[in-house]
Design a protein around this motif. Structure first.
Motif, short mmCIF file in Angstrom:
data_model
loop_
_atom_site.label_atom_id
_atom_site.label_comp_id
_atom_site.label_asym_id
_atom_site.label_seq_id
_atom_site.Cartn_x
_atom_site.Cartn_y
_atom_site.Cartn_z
N PRO A 119 128.75 -28.69 28.51
CA PRO A 119 129.01 -28.74 29.96
C PRO A 119 128.39 -27.53 30.63
O PRO A 119 128.33 -26.44 30.04
N CYS A 120 127.88 -27.70 31.83
CA CYS A 120 127.34 -26.57 32.58
C CYS A 120 128.48 -25.66 33.04
O CYS A 120 129.62 -26.08 33.18
N ARG A 121 128.13 -24.41 33.30
CA ARG A 121 129.13 -23.47 33.80
C ARG A 121 129.72 -23.95 35.13
O ARG A 121 130.92 -23.80 35.38
N SER A 122 128.89 -24.57 35.96
CA SER A 122 129.37 -25.04 37.26
C SER A 122 130.41 -26.14 37.09
O SER A 122 131.37 -26.22 37.87
N LEU A 123 130.26 -27.01 36.09
CA LEU A 123 131.26 -28.05 35.83
C LEU A 123 132.55 -27.42 35.34
O LEU A 123 133.64 -27.79 35.77
N CYS A 124 132.42 -26.44 34.45
CA CYS A 124 133.61 -25.74 33.95
C CYS A 124 134.37 -25.09 35.10
O CYS A 124 135.59 -25.20 35.20
N VAL A 125 133.65 -24.44 36.00
CA VAL A 125 134.29 -23.76 37.13
C VAL A 125 135.00 -24.77 38.03
O VAL A 125 136.13 -24.54 38.49
N ALA A 126 134.34 -25.91 38.29
CA ALA A 126 134.94 -26.92 39.16
C ALA A 126 136.24 -27.46 38.57
O ALA A 126 137.25 -27.60 39.26
N VAL A 127 136.22 -27.76 37.25
CA VAL A 127 137.42 -28.27 36.59
C VAL A 127 138.49 -27.19 36.50
O VAL A 127 139.67 -27.44 36.77
N ARG A 128 138.07 -25.98 36.14
CA ARG A 128 139.04 -24.87 36.02
C ARG A 128 139.74 -24.59 37.35
O ARG A 128 140.96 -24.41 37.40
N ASP A 129 138.98 -24.56 38.44
CA ASP A 129 139.57 -24.24 39.74
C ASP A 129 140.60 -25.28 40.17
O ASP A 129 141.55 -24.96 40.89
N TRP A 142 144.90 -20.64 31.68
CA TRP A 142 143.66 -21.32 31.32
C TRP A 142 143.18 -20.76 29.98
O TRP A 142 143.09 -19.56 29.81
N PRO A 143 142.89 -21.62 28.99
CA PRO A 143 142.57 -21.13 27.64
C PRO A 143 141.32 -20.26 27.60
O PRO A 143 140.32 -20.57 28.25
N GLU A 144 141.38 -19.19 26.83
CA GLU A 144 140.22 -18.33 26.67
C GLU A 144 139.06 -19.07 26.02
O GLU A 144 137.89 -18.78 26.28
#
Length: 304
Positions: A119-129, A142-144
């Motif tokens: 996954p791209c970092r941008s997808l991770c950020v979107a899901v994490r937020d 949020w898991p390390e």
């Protein structure tokens, strides 16, 4: 070719069947254009296996084979991958982000292609937020292991967010973590009418709590949601919105319905400018509650 793959990964999809086809096409496109030198290297031999039926969280993700070890380093399907995947089921059931399943499955069950697709970092950020506040509401960080800095910033060789689909979701009310609403038993008619007037919406809904969830959502909304005051709510979305609220705010929901039981409620609340859906007052509706019955009838001809 890079531009073509980027456009593929940024396309929108709204229908579930089309989403699955899009995801597979996008992954294949990335694999076609990716350089082997940029592929994720686990430093050990890998193998492809069929996603097992008991791995429910990724069974309908859009592809049927996954590669082991996965991005978390799990190599045992029965001993690690499947049981740990169940840890994510409650979060996915909340609907915290439309691509949460695609993101998590790309990590715990990477598609079996010629190269690993991260996954791209941008997808991770979107899901994490969107999903980290839900985890926090239930007492979990949020898991390390899902630290977004570990994923690639370049968006040509990884799975990107679906920008247009995300924009569509922003237009819908969204359940969020909140302070538990007040529950008022046997209210007077004026109290209920006042709640109808002071809040954006009022609905009746029968809430159900499973005695033994066994992987299913513990809380459900039975039957149709009836509108008393519709406000900004959408008829086709409100039942799912209420269920998401119950699954996000588990500590509040647990006090509303006993295991194995159902309870009819009149609910009032508001939708904030940012789209967050907040429930403010709960009125349990029993047959003897004449105040609620009178309020719902009088409301049809009432002006606040």
């Amino acid at each position: 070719m890079r531009g073509a793959s980027k456009r593929l990964l940024s396309s929108s999809c709204v229908l579930p069947g089309l989403c699955q086809l899009f995801l597979m096409a996008a992954l294949l496109a990335v694999a076609l254009f990716a350089s082997p030198l940029l592929a994720f290297d686990l430093g050990q031999s890998t193998r492809c296996v069929t996603i097992p039926n008991q791995m429910k969280v990724c069974k309908d993700v859009g592809y049927s084979e996954m590669r082991l070890p996965n991005f978390l380093g799990h190599s045992s399907l029965e001993g690690e991958v499947v049981p740990r995947s169940e840890d994510w089921r409650p979060l996915l059931q909340t609907g915290c982000h439309p691509q949460a399943q695609a993101f998590l499955c790309s990590i715990i069950a990477p598609v079996c292609l010629d190269t690993f697709i991260q996954p791209c970092r941008s997808l991770c950020v979107a899901v994490r937020d969107s999903c980290a506040p839900v985890l926090a509401c239930q007492g979990h960080p949020w898991p390390e292991a899902l630290n977004c800095d570990r994923f690639p910033a370049e968006e040509d060789m990884c799975l990107t967010p679906l920008a247009k689909f995300s924009h569509f979701m922003k237009d819908l009310p969204k359940a969020v973590c909140q302070k538990c609403p007040s529950v008022e038993v046997a209210p007077a008619m004026k109290t209920v009418i006042g709640a109808f007037c002071h809040h954006d919406f009022a609905v009746t809904a029968k809430l159900h709590r499973l005695r033994h969830p066994a992987g299913e959502p513990e809380f459900q909304v039975e039957g149709h949601v009836e509108f008393i005051r519709q406000g900004p709510l959408l008829p086709y979305d409100t039942q799912h919105l209420l269920r998401d609220w119950l699954l996000i705010n588990l500590s509040c929901a647990g006090a509303l319905v006993r295991p194995g039981r159902s309870q009819l409620y009149v609910l009032t609340g508001s939708v904030q400018p940012d789209g967050s859906f907040a429930l403010v007052r709960f009125f349990p509706w029993h047959k003897k509650d004449t105040g609620i019955a009178l309020a719902t009838r009088k409301w049809k001809h009432h002006r606040c």
